[in-house]
Design a protein around this motif. Structure first.
Motif, PDB file in Angstrom:
ATOM      1  N   ARG A 123       0.832  -1.204   0.000  1.00 23.48           N
ATOM      2  CA  ARG A 123       0.000   0.000   0.000  1.00 23.48           C
ATOM      3  C   ARG A 123       0.870   1.259   0.000  1.00 23.48           C
ATOM      4  O   ARG A 123       1.754   1.408   0.852  1.00 23.48           O
ATOM      5  CB  ARG A 123      -0.901   0.011   1.236  1.00 23.48           C
ATOM      6  CG  ARG A 123      -1.944   1.138   1.239  1.00 23.48           C
ATOM      7  CD  ARG A 123      -2.747   1.147   2.541  1.00 23.48           C
ATOM      8  NE  ARG A 123      -3.305  -0.161   2.837  1.00 23.48           N
ATOM      9  CZ  ARG A 123      -4.434  -0.623   2.321  1.00 23.48           C
ATOM     10  NH1 ARG A 123      -5.121   0.132   1.477  1.00 23.48           N
ATOM     11  NH2 ARG A 123      -4.877  -1.823   2.638  1.00 23.48           N
ATOM     12  N   PRO A 124       0.635   2.177  -0.931  1.00 21.36           N
ATOM     13  CA  PRO A 124       1.396   3.432  -0.917  1.00 21.36           C
ATOM     14  C   PRO A 124       0.905   4.360   0.189  1.00 21.36           C
ATOM     15  O   PRO A 124      -0.235   4.238   0.649  1.00 21.36           O
ATOM     16  CB  PRO A 124       1.106   4.030  -2.299  1.00 21.36           C
ATOM     17  CG  PRO A 124      -0.233   3.483  -2.668  1.00 21.36           C
ATOM     18  CD  PRO A 124      -0.303   2.106  -2.070  1.00 21.36           C
ATOM     19  N   GLU A 125       1.768   5.269   0.597  1.00 26.25           N
ATOM     20  CA  GLU A 125       1.347   6.306   1.545  1.00 26.25           C
ATOM     21  C   GLU A 125       0.610   7.419   0.820  1.00 26.25           C
ATOM     22  O   GLU A 125      -0.284   8.047   1.381  1.00 26.25           O
ATOM     23  CB  GLU A 125       2.571   6.896   2.253  1.00 26.25           C
ATOM     24  CG  GLU A 125       3.290   5.938   3.172  1.00 26.25           C
ATOM     25  CD  GLU A 125       4.556   6.529   3.757  1.00 26.25           C
ATOM     26  OE1 GLU A 125       5.089   5.936   4.714  1.00 26.25           O
ATOM     27  OE2 GLU A 125       5.024   7.580   3.257  1.00 26.25           O
ATOM     28  N   ILE A 126       1.013   7.656  -0.425  1.00 23.21           N
ATOM     29  CA  ILE A 126       0.424   8.747  -1.188  1.00 23.21           C
ATOM     30  C   ILE A 126       0.435   8.403  -2.671  1.00 23.21           C
ATOM     31  O   ILE A 126       1.367   7.756  -3.164  1.00 23.21           O
ATOM     32  CB  ILE A 126       1.191  10.074  -0.942  1.00 23.21           C
ATOM     33  CG1 ILE A 126       0.460  11.260  -1.593  1.00 23.21           C
ATOM     34  CG2 ILE A 126       2.636   9.982  -1.406  1.00 23.21           C
ATOM     35  CD1 ILE A 126       1.022  12.618  -1.182  1.00 23.21           C
ATOM     36  N   ALA A 127      -0.620   8.802  -3.358  1.00 22.91           N
ATOM     37  CA  ALA A 127      -0.688   8.684  -4.812  1.00 22.91           C
ATOM     38  C   ALA A 127      -0.601  10.092  -5.390  1.00 22.91           C
ATOM     39  O   ALA A 127      -1.284  11.003  -4.915  1.00 22.91           O
ATOM     40  CB  ALA A 127      -1.988   8.011  -5.241  1.00 22.91           C
ATOM     41  N   PHE A 146     -11.156   8.319  -6.947  1.00 24.76           N
ATOM     42  CA  PHE A 146     -11.695   6.987  -6.655  1.00 24.76           C
ATOM     43  C   PHE A 146     -10.572   6.028  -6.264  1.00 24.76           C
ATOM     44  O   PHE A 146     -10.706   5.235  -5.326  1.00 24.76           O
ATOM     45  CB  PHE A 146     -12.456   6.464  -7.876  1.00 24.76           C
ATOM     46  CG  PHE A 146     -13.297   5.251  -7.597  1.00 24.76           C
ATOM     47  CD1 PHE A 146     -14.497   5.359  -6.909  1.00 24.76           C
ATOM     48  CD2 PHE A 146     -12.893   3.998  -8.014  1.00 24.76           C
ATOM     49  CE1 PHE A 146     -15.275   4.235  -6.639  1.00 24.76           C
ATOM     50  CE2 PHE A 146     -13.654   2.872  -7.756  1.00 24.76           C
ATOM     51  CZ  PHE A 146     -14.854   2.985  -7.066  1.00 24.76           C
ATOM     52  N   LEU A 147      -9.453   6.117  -6.960  1.00 24.33           N
ATOM     53  CA  LEU A 147      -8.314   5.241  -6.679  1.00 24.33           C
ATOM     54  C   LEU A 147      -7.812   5.414  -5.251  1.00 24.33           C
ATOM     55  O   LEU A 147      -7.543   4.430  -4.546  1.00 24.33           O
ATOM     56  CB  LEU A 147      -7.183   5.530  -7.669  1.00 24.33           C
ATOM     57  CG  LEU A 147      -5.875   4.758  -7.455  1.00 24.33           C
ATOM     58  CD1 LEU A 147      -6.082   3.265  -7.667  1.00 24.33           C
ATOM     59  CD2 LEU A 147      -4.784   5.291  -8.395  1.00 24.33           C
ATOM     60  N   ALA A 148      -7.676   6.652  -4.811  1.00 24.64           N
ATOM     61  CA  ALA A 148      -7.148   6.902  -3.470  1.00 24.64           C
ATOM     62  C   ALA A 148      -8.062   6.344  -2.386  1.00 24.64           C
ATOM     63  O   ALA A 148      -7.593   5.886  -1.339  1.00 24.64           O
ATOM     64  CB  ALA A 148      -6.938   8.400  -3.262  1.00 24.64           C
ATOM     65  N   GLU A 149      -9.374   6.369  -2.642  1.00 23.93           N
ATOM     66  CA  GLU A 149     -10.301   5.776  -1.681  1.00 23.93           C
ATOM     67  C   GLU A 149     -10.091   4.265  -1.601  1.00 23.93           C
ATOM     68  O   GLU A 149     -10.121   3.677  -0.519  1.00 23.93           O
ATOM     69  CB  GLU A 149     -11.747   6.095  -2.075  1.00 23.93           C
ATOM     70  CG  GLU A 149     -12.137   7.543  -1.862  1.00 23.93           C
ATOM     71  CD  GLU A 149     -11.993   7.966  -0.414  1.00 23.93           C
ATOM     72  OE1 GLU A 149     -12.614   7.328   0.467  1.00 23.93           O
ATOM     73  OE2 GLU A 149     -11.237   8.923  -0.149  1.00 23.93           O
ATOM     74  N   LEU A 150      -9.867   3.633  -2.737  1.00 23.16           N
ATOM     75  CA  LEU A 150      -9.639   2.186  -2.753  1.00 23.16           C
ATOM     76  C   LEU A 150      -8.317   1.821  -2.080  1.00 23.16           C
ATOM     77  O   LEU A 150      -8.213   0.786  -1.415  1.00 23.16           O
ATOM     78  CB  LEU A 150      -9.644   1.671  -4.193  1.00 23.16           C
ATOM     79  CG  LEU A 150     -10.951   1.832  -4.976  1.00 23.16           C
ATOM     80  CD1 LEU A 150     -10.754   1.349  -6.412  1.00 23.16           C
ATOM     81  CD2 LEU A 150     -12.092   1.068  -4.317  1.00 23.16           C
ATOM     82  N   LEU A 151      -7.316   2.665  -2.274  1.00 29.70           N
ATOM     83  CA  LEU A 151      -5.996   2.400  -1.700  1.00 29.70           C
ATOM     84  C   LEU A 151      -5.889   2.858  -0.248  1.00 29.70           C
ATOM     85  O   LEU A 151      -4.934   2.491   0.444  1.00 29.70           O
ATOM     86  CB  LEU A 151      -4.913   3.103  -2.523  1.00 29.70           C
ATOM     87  CG  LEU A 151      -4.714   2.622  -3.961  1.00 29.70           C
ATOM     88  CD1 LEU A 151      -3.685   3.498  -4.672  1.00 29.70           C
ATOM     89  CD2 LEU A 151      -4.282   1.159  -3.994  1.00 29.70           C
ATOM     90  N   ALA A 152      -6.856   3.660   0.190  1.00 31.37           N
ATOM     91  CA  ALA A 152      -6.824   4.227   1.547  1.00 31.37           C
ATOM     92  C   ALA A 152      -5.495   4.932   1.801  1.00 31.37           C
ATOM     93  O   ALA A 152      -4.812   4.700   2.803  1.00 31.37           O
ATOM     94  CB  ALA A 152      -7.070   3.139   2.593  1.00 31.37           C
ATOM     95  N   CYS A 153      -5.123   5.792   0.856  1.00 35.36           N
ATOM     96  CA  CYS A 153      -3.863   6.526   0.974  1.00 35.36           C
ATOM     97  C   CYS A 153      -4.105   8.007   0.728  1.00 35.36           C
ATOM     98  O   CYS A 153      -5.180   8.412   0.274  1.00 35.36           O
ATOM     99  CB  CYS A 153      -2.829   5.986  -0.014  1.00 35.36           C
ATOM    100  SG  CYS A 153      -3.167   6.362  -1.752  1.00 35.36           S
ATOM    101  N   ASP A 154      -3.102   8.817   1.028  1.00 43.18           N
ATOM    102  CA  ASP A 154      -3.179  10.239   0.730  1.00 43.18           C
ATOM    103  C   ASP A 154      -3.165  10.438  -0.783  1.00 43.18           C
ATOM    104  O   ASP A 154      -2.778   9.539  -1.549  1.00 43.18           O
ATOM    105  CB  ASP A 154      -2.010  10.985   1.364  1.00 43.18           C
ATOM    106  CG  ASP A 154      -2.111  11.045   2.885  1.00 43.18           C
ATOM    107  OD1 ASP A 154      -3.219  10.843   3.416  1.00 43.18           O
ATOM    108  OD2 ASP A 154      -1.073  11.292   3.532  1.00 43.18           O
TER     109      ASP A 154
END
Length: 287
Positions: free
Chosen positions: A176-180, A193-201
């Protein structure tokens, strides 16, 4: 999440993607739609909810777009105009000298705009309050900034939730990345939408080679500090929504990796003919 209500033709961009509205009206309309899609008020099987969700899906990125434009203008000493986007020459002298606190506020506004747009996609029950607070705190004149959106089939195709979920699954297998960090403006819809799926900044750097004639990613000193705060970059995902030739993502990746050399790359769609191969891909597109 908004995709519960998204039943769309993902090959052809909808008419709802064409609109022109003042910024404050965009935020208010988004709040109305989120409220209309709240549990108990509508059924996902009701076609009327599909139209509302589709409108919200194309509307929410405007919240980020305008704030990003405002931040870029302030960080690089460009005039603030109610309707115009300016080309950015990062080596040119500043046309306007803004105080440091104004620069800080513009950068913070961008961060808050991203958080607000993400809340819209989550259909956050508190979105109405968040939107009202955000709107009250807007800099003078920004409420009336006239935002124009136009249909873009490449952005729309890459905004399909199933494709974005596929990219997210691929990314998570590598950690899991910390930030996209996405290339704006095209990647904003998919990125939210991607950041919500990854739960990242989530963050965006303006880099629009075709719509804005950007020759390089627009990176301010504050952007650089944000990126460098993530160390060697192994927890950073650099992404674009549609990697056709691969040029945009390749250049963006090169720019970010000068500051964070171990950053990873991803694209929702990679065209088979693309000269750049991201580390993670949602869908390979055969032209």
């Amino acid at each position: 999440m908004i995709d519960e209500f998204l039943f769309c033709d993902w090959d052809e961009p909808p008419d709802a993607m064409n609109f022109e509205r003042p910024y404050g009206e965009v935020i208010g309309k988004a709040a109305d739609i989120v409220a209309s899609l709240s549990p108990g008020r509508v059924d996902a099987a009701d076609p009327r909810s599909w139209d509302a969700a589709r409108e919200l899906y194309v509307l929410a990125p405007a919240i980020v777009n305008v704030a990003l434009n405002h931040s870029v203008c302030v960080q690089f000493g460009l005039p603030l105009h109610p309707t115009e986007y300016f080309e950015v020459d990062q080596d040119a002298p500043e046309q306007v000298r803004y105080p440091t606190d104004v620069e800080d506020e513009a950068f913070d506004l961008l961060a808050r705009s991203i958080a607000l747009a993400r809340a819209a996609y989550r259909l956050d029950p508190g979105f109405g309050v968040l939107a009202a607070e955000y709107r009250v705190g807007l800099p003078h004149g920004l409420n009336g900034f006239m935002y124009t959106s136009k249909q873009d089939k490449y952005t729309w195709r890459a905004a399909e939730p199933a494709k974005i979920r596929s990219l997210a699954d691929s990314v998570l297998k590598g950690g899991r990345p910390e930030i996209a960090i996405g290339a704006a403006h095209g990647s904003i819809m998919a990125g939210l939408f991607l950041a919500e799926l990854l739960a990242c900044d989530l963050w965006f750097l303006r880099f629009s080679m075709f719509k804005r004639n950007d020759r390089a990613p627009v990176v301010s000193a504050r952007d650089e500090a944000l990126i460098r705060a993530h160390g060697d970059g192994s927890k950073i995902l650099i992404f674009d929504e549609d990697s056709a030739s691969g040029t945009t993502l390749s250049i963006l990746s090169g720019s970010v990796k000068e500051m964070a050399p171990k950053a990873r790359t991803g694209a929702v769609i990679r065209h088979a003919s693309s000269g750049f191969r991201p580390d993670y891909v949602g869908r390979v597109w055969w032209d």
